[in-house]
Design a protein around this motif. Structure first.
Motif, PDB file in Angstrom:
ATOM      1  N   UNK A  14       0.824  -1.209   0.000  1.00  0.00           N
ATOM      2  CA  UNK A  14       0.000   0.000   0.000  1.00  0.00           C
ATOM      3  C   UNK A  14       0.853   1.253   0.000  1.00  0.00           C
ATOM      4  N   UNK A  15       2.028   1.187   0.599  1.00  0.00           N
ATOM      5  CA  UNK A  15       2.930   2.343   0.579  1.00  0.00           C
ATOM      6  C   UNK A  15       3.384   2.647  -0.842  1.00  0.00           C
ATOM      7  N   UNK A 269       5.776   1.058   9.317  1.00  0.00           N
ATOM      8  CA  UNK A 269       4.319   0.949   9.220  1.00  0.00           C
ATOM      9  C   UNK A 269       3.908  -0.503   9.387  1.00  0.00           C
ATOM     10  N   UNK A 270       2.677  -0.703   9.852  1.00  0.00           N
ATOM     11  CA  UNK A 270       2.133  -2.043   9.993  1.00  0.00           C
ATOM     12  C   UNK A 270       2.503  -2.701  11.312  1.00  0.00           C
ATOM     13  N   UNK A 271       2.544  -4.035  11.299  1.00  0.00           N
ATOM     14  CA  UNK A 271       2.742  -4.805  12.531  1.00  0.00           C
ATOM     15  C   UNK A 271       4.012  -4.434  13.282  1.00  0.00           C
ATOM     16  N   UNK A 272       5.047  -3.989  12.578  1.00  0.00           N
ATOM     17  CA  UNK A 272       6.341  -3.730  13.219  1.00  0.00           C
ATOM     18  C   UNK A 272       6.415  -2.346  13.851  1.00  0.00           C
ATOM     19  N   UNK A 273       5.463  -1.477  13.571  1.00  0.00           N
ATOM     20  CA  UNK A 273       5.532  -0.081  14.016  1.00  0.00           C
ATOM     21  C   UNK A 273       4.931   0.078  15.415  1.00  0.00           C
ATOM     22  N   UNK A 274       5.737   0.526  16.354  1.00  0.00           N
ATOM     23  CA  UNK A 274       5.279   0.908  17.685  1.00  0.00           C
ATOM     24  C   UNK A 274       5.051   2.415  17.632  1.00  0.00           C
ATOM     25  N   UNK A 275       3.785   2.783  17.463  1.00  0.00           N
ATOM     26  CA  UNK A 275       3.397   4.132  17.042  1.00  0.00           C
ATOM     27  C   UNK A 275       2.992   5.001  18.222  1.00  0.00           C
ATOM     28  N   UNK A 293      -3.620   1.398   6.088  1.00  0.00           N
ATOM     29  CA  UNK A 293      -3.668   2.853   6.248  1.00  0.00           C
ATOM     30  C   UNK A 293      -2.343   3.435   6.748  1.00  0.00           C
ATOM     31  N   UNK A 294      -1.615   2.675   7.572  1.00  0.00           N
ATOM     32  CA  UNK A 294      -0.288   3.174   7.952  1.00  0.00           C
ATOM     33  C   UNK A 294       0.661   3.137   6.762  1.00  0.00           C
ATOM     34  N   UNK A 295       0.563   2.107   5.919  1.00  0.00           N
ATOM     35  CA  UNK A 295       1.405   2.072   4.722  1.00  0.00           C
ATOM     36  C   UNK A 295       1.182   3.289   3.850  1.00  0.00           C
TER      37      UNK A 295
END
Length: 408
Positions: A14-15, A269-275, A293-295
Motif C-alpha cells: 500500500x505504501x 508501518x504495519x505490525x512492526x511499528x510501535x506508534x 492505512x499506515x502504509x
C-alpha cells in the motif's frame, strides 16, 4: 529521491501504491522475503482456509502491476543489514542505496518450543504457504494451542470441513483479555455448539511423538492423539533488522505520530511499528486495516506530508455464521463500563467500552449496519442514552460534536 521498502506485505504494497498515486516518479524498490508478491493475510484464516477463495485472489496486485508502476519488486530476498550512516541496505549479493527507507517487516508467530522440539507435525499460520498446508489437513484431528483470533478462525474452518478440533487455552474464556468475560462467553458457546472440544484453563504439559504417533498430555490430565498441532499464541514484531542497525526499538520500531523512526530518513508501518498515536499513546496494532492505512500514511509522510496518523484501530472476524467488527482501543488502563445491546441467542449485538465517561471502543456481532455509527462514538462522551441497552443503536442521537479526548 530513491525509496526502498523492506517488507512486501500489506503495508509495503500500500505504501508503494500510494507513492505512485501521489505522483512520486522516482525509484522504488520493494523487497520481500517470501517467494510471493504481496498478498492479503485475512483470507489465510478465513476464505482461503475454508476453500471459499482461490489462492490467486489473495494477491494485492499481479506481478505485471509492479512492472507497470516501475516498482522494482524483489521477492525471495533477505535484507541482511541496514547502514544508517551511508543510507544503504545490504542483500546477499549487492547493496542498494536509499534516500527514504520504509520498514514494513511485519511480525512473526510466537514460538512454542515444547511443540517445535517434539518431532510432531506442527504448524504456525502466518504465510500463504502455511494456509495452503493447513487447508489440506483440515479434515484431520487438529489440536489448536491458543484461543485467540487465529486459533478460533482456524477451529471454525476445520469444523466446517468436518475435522475434529480440540482447542486448549490457559485463560478462563477465549478472548476475554480483549472483549471481557461476557463476550468471551459468547465465543466459547459458539464454538462448543459447533462441536469444538474447548478446554479452558488448560495448556500443553507434554508432547510425545513416537513411531509416527503423537500423544499430547494436557495440564487437566487429558490425553489426546492429534494428527496436527496448530500453534496460535500470538506474534512478535520482526524488528531485529531495525535494532541491529541502531534504530530505537521497544517491542517494535519506535515511530512518532507521523510514523518516522529515530533516524530522519527511516519510517515504519504495519505490525512492526510501535506508534506514538496522538490519542491512544504508544500502540502497536497487528491488524489488516492498520497495515493498509499506515502504509499509505507513511508514503505521504515520506513525500513531505506532516499530518499525524490518528486513525482508530479496526479489525474483524468471521467464524461459522458469526461476523464481528471492532473499532477503537481499550488500552492498558482498561475500562469502567461495558454496555451490550441485543441478546446472545441470535448473536446480534453491539457493545461499547467506556472509560472515564468516554467511549474507547465499540463492536458489533452480525449487525452489519452498525459499524459506521459505532465509529462516530469512539473518543466521545457517553451519555445516558448510550448507556441504556433498551434504546436501539439506530435510535441514538448522534454524539455531540466535541473533539475526541485522549484515552491514554
Amino acid at each position: 529521491m530513491n525509496i526502498v521498502v523492506i517488507g512486501a506485505g500489506l503495508a509495503g504494497a500500500n505504501a508503494v501504491e500510494e507513492l505512485r498515486t501521489q505522483g512520486y516518479t522516482g525509484d522504488i524498490t520493494l523487497i520481500g522475503a517470501e517467494p510471493h508478491p504481496p498478498y492479503e493475510r485475512p483470507p489465510l484464516s478465513k476464505g482461503l482456509l475454508l476453500g471459499a477463495a482461490d489462492p490467486d485472489s489473495v494477491f494485492i496486485h499481479d506481478t505485471a502491476w509492479y512492472a507497470d508502476q516501475q516498482v522494482d519488486l524483489l521477492t525471495d530476498t533477505t535484507v541482511t543489514d541496514i547502514d544508517l550512516d551511508t543510507g544503504h541496505v545490504s542483500l546477499a549479493d549487492r547493496q542498494l542505496s536509499y534516500d527514504r527507507l520504509l520498514l514494513a517487516t511485519g511480525a512473526q508467530p510466537r514460538r512454542l518450543p515444547l511443540a517445535d522440539g517434539s518431532g510432531a507435525d506442527v504448524l504456525y499460520l502466518r504465510t500463504l504457504d502455511d494456509a495452503l498446508a493447513l487447508h489440506a489437513r483440515l479434515t484431520e484431528h487438529l489440536l489448536i494451542v491458543g484461543a485467540g483470533w487465529i486459533g478460533l478462525e482456524a477451529a471454525a474452518a476445520a469444523r466446517q470441513a468436518g475435522g475434529t478440533v480440540t482447542v486448549v487455552e490457559p485463560a478462563a474464556l477465549p478472548l476475554a483479555h480483549v472483549l471481557g468475560d461476557q463476550l468471551g462467553l459468547l465465543f466459547a458457546d459458539l464454538h462448543r455448539e459447533h462441536g469444538v472440544d474447548l478446554r479452558l484453563k488448560t495448556s500443553v504439559a507434554a508432547i510425545d511423538h513416537t513411531r509416527g504417533r503423537t500423544t499430547v498430555r494436557l495440564t487437566d490430565g487429558h490425553e489426546l492423539t492429534p494428527d496436527l498441532i496448530l500453534v496460535g499464541i500470538g506474534a512478535e514484531p520482526d524488528d531485529h533488522l531495525a535494532a541491529s542497525a541502531g534504530l530505537a526499538t521497544d517491542h517494535g520500531v519506535l515511530v512518532d505520530a507521523r510514523l518516522r523512526a529515530s533516524d530522519p530518513h527511516v519510517y515504519a508501518a504495519g505490525d512492526v511499528a510501535n506508534h506514538d498515536h496522538p490519542l491512544l499513546g504508544r500502540i502497536r496494532v497487528e491488524h489488516w486495516d492498520t497495515a493498509i492505512h499506515q502504509g499509505r500514511h507513511a508514503a505521504r509522510t515520506m513525500l513531505g506530508d506532516d499530518e499525524p496518523y490518528t486513525r482508530q484501530p479496526y479489525f474483524f472476524t468471521d467464524q461459522y455464521d458469526l461476523g464481528m467488527e471492532y473499532v477503537g482501543h481499550v488500552g492498558p488502563n482498561g475500562y469502567d463500563e461495558l454496555v451490550i445491546r441485543g441478546e446472545f441467542t441470535s448473536r446480534i449485538t453491539t457493545a461499547f467500552w467506556i472509560r472515564d465517561d468516554h467511549v474507547v471502543a465499540g463492536m458489533h456481532t452480525n449487525n452489519w449496519d452498525a459499524i459506521d455509527q459505532i465509529r462516530t462514538w469512539i473518543g466521545r462522551e457517553a451519555d445516558g442514552d448510550l448507556r441504556n441497552p433498551a434504546i436501539p443503536l439506530a435510535d441514538l442521537a448522534a454524539p455531540a460534536g466535541v473533539k475526541p479526548t485522549a484515552s491514554r
